[in-house]
Design an enzyme around this catalytic site. Structure first.
Site, mmCIF file in Angstrom:
data_model
loop_
_atom_site.group_PDB
_atom_site.id
_atom_site.type_symbol
_atom_site.label_atom_id
_atom_site.label_comp_id
_atom_site.label_asym_id
_atom_site.label_seq_id
_atom_site.Cartn_x
_atom_site.Cartn_y
_atom_site.Cartn_z
ATOM 1 N N CYS A 130 68.254 61.500 20.188
ATOM 2 C CA CYS A 130 69.460 62.245 19.807
ATOM 3 C C CYS A 130 69.979 61.839 18.444
ATOM 4 C CB CYS A 130 70.551 62.000 20.838
ATOM 5 S SG CYS A 130 70.007 62.310 22.502
ATOM 6 N N LYS A 173 78.943 68.633 19.737
ATOM 7 C CA LYS A 173 77.877 67.736 20.206
ATOM 8 C C LYS A 173 77.174 67.035 19.039
ATOM 9 C CE LYS A 173 74.613 65.756 22.337
ATOM 10 N NZ LYS A 173 74.765 64.710 23.324
#
Ligand code: SAJ
Length: 425
Positions: A254, A200
């Protein structure tokens, strides 16, 4: 299956609704009581129409029940945020959610972490919480299934993206696959927890490094006197080249954050990652320098920043480059007005209308290429403004059309034009 989803933000809420649409009984829980009561009344504030529809249907159909208390379930999905403080992840929300689940969950339950966390965190935090609750972690199915959706296209990507499902044990990964297969038609790839966590942050770091490369090229191309947009388009013509777009900086919750999860793990072997971050963090400074070159830097110079969101067509302003540009301009004595048709939450007051933002401005700076901005009429804008200067940080406007309306138009990475003011020597 009964599923409790903790954290009803941009990821948790659509995921909960998707699970409800797939026939599960879903309990949505968030520590933000105001959010819970708004949802209880059927009010969905995420700007994407597909999300609003999906959530409204799930709420109205009773498949999704929002509660101010966590409910016992067969599976728990943690979607709480992981912000950073001084480039260190703040895991308090994740830890609190894990502790709540650990107190509530019965042996055999599936506990899935979706929040982005540094590698090794899911196992450490969830197992510790279970032990602290007097439970044996081996009696639970613990997994990390990172979300991958692109804000702006959440519902489609939730349904179709391939997912990496990392289990603390193969049984946990298999249980996660069963749950995710109920709504996700994308490929479901099983691995272990820590690999899934690393994958991720690697994905988002890859994007940060690629954008930094594009930003570096934009600066270089301006110096060489060529158009970076054309250059990138032509380079991307090569079958194995895919360079992203330059811009005023990298925002969102993010991409500017996740690279730190890697560089914190070992600062000595992550030079490229850290350099990319610095390149991207420097972009707001470059934009401010261009504003000074084009509009001057006399105190009281009025600048209209168009767009407060971190990118086009989203209502999210977290880590937005606009905030940084605003701070830098305000520190230098500029009068800044910001307009955004989508953003509702911002640290300072936004202009109520585009006209209010542009009125008497000495420069209009396009920060975000919202669809709503693309039709702005340069003649109408010019009539409102004190000086006709356009700074386009996204290459979203047809610079020639603005020039025809009397503007001096600068495009980030565009071919340089004559400046209206002398460059500082
Ligand atoms: N940006 C550029 N140039 C580009 C693309 C983006 O300057 O060519 C800027 C945007 O303007 C924005 C920032 O980067 O400020 C981030 O935008 P984004 O669209 O690249 O990414 P996010 O943060 O909206 O979503 C990312 C996605 N990750 C990847 O594509 C690898 C998404 O799939 C993830 O689910 C999401 O992060 C997340 O939650 O981790």
């Amino acid at each position: 299956m009964n599923v409790s989803v903790l954290g009803l933000g941009y990821i948790g809420l659509p995921t909960a609704a998707m699970l409800a649409a797939a026939g599960h009984t879903v309990y949505g829980y968030d520590v933000d009581r105001a959010l819970c009561s708004r949802l209880g009344e059927g009010v969905v504030t995420i700007a994407e129409p597909e999300v609003q529809l999906l959530v409204s249907q799930a709420l109205a159909g009773g498949g999704l029940r929002v509660a101010a208390e966590l409910r016992e379930a067969d599976a728990y999905i943690l979607c709480t945020p992981t912000p950073t403080v001084d480039a260190r992840p703040d895991l308090r929300a994740v830890e609190a959610a894990a502790a709540a689940v650990a107190r509530m969950a019965k042996p055999g339950a599936l506990v899935v972490m979706e929040s982005t966390v540094p590698p090794g965190t899911t196992e450490r935090i969830v197992c510790r919480a279970l032990r602290e609750a007097g439970k044996d972690p081996d009696a639970f199915l613990v997994a990390h299934c990172p979300e991958r959706v692109l804000p702006g296209n959440i519902v489609h990507e939730l349904r179709t993206n391939a997912r990496i499902l990392g289990g603390r044990t193969p049984q946990a990964a298999a249980a996660a696959r069963e749950l995710y297969a109920s709504f996700c038609v994308g490929e479901l790839v099983l691995t272990d927890c820590t690999t899934a966590e690393l994958v991720k942050v690697v994905e988002n770091t890859y994007r940060d490094v690629n954008i930094a490369f594009a930003n570096e090229l934009a600066v270089l191309a301006e110096e060489i006197g060529v158009d970076v947009w054309e250059t990138i388009a032509l380079a991307n013509n090569h079958p194995r080249v895919s360079i992203l777009a330059p811009g005023p900086g990298v925002g969102g919750h993010c991409i500017p954050i996740d690279p730190h999860f890697l560089s914190n793990a070992n600062p000595f072997v992550t030079e490229l990652i850290q350099t990319a971050r610095r390149v991207n963090e420097r972009m707001p400074h470059r934009i401010v320098r261009r504003i000074a070159e084009y509009a001057g830097d006399a105190p009281g110079t009025r600048v209209a920043l168009l767009g407060a969101a971190y990118k086009a067509d989203v209502d999210d302003a977290r880590e937005t480059p606009t905030q940084r540009v605003d701070e830098l301009l305000s520190e230098r004595g500029y009068e800044v007005r910001i307009y955004d048709p989508l953003v509702k939450r911002f640290p300072r007051a936004l202009a109520p209308t585009l006209e209010e933002a542009l009125r008497d401005a000495d420069a209009a700076v396009l920060m975000v290429a919202h669809r709503a901005f693309l039709g702005i009429d340069p003649y109408a804008a010019g009539r409102l403004m004190r000086a006709k200067i356009l700074i386009d940080t996204r290459n979203a406007f047809a610079a020639d059309a603005w020039r025809a309306a009397g503007f001096t138009a600068y495009t980030l990475g565009g071919r340089p034009r004559a400046l209206p003011v002398a460059l500082p020597v």
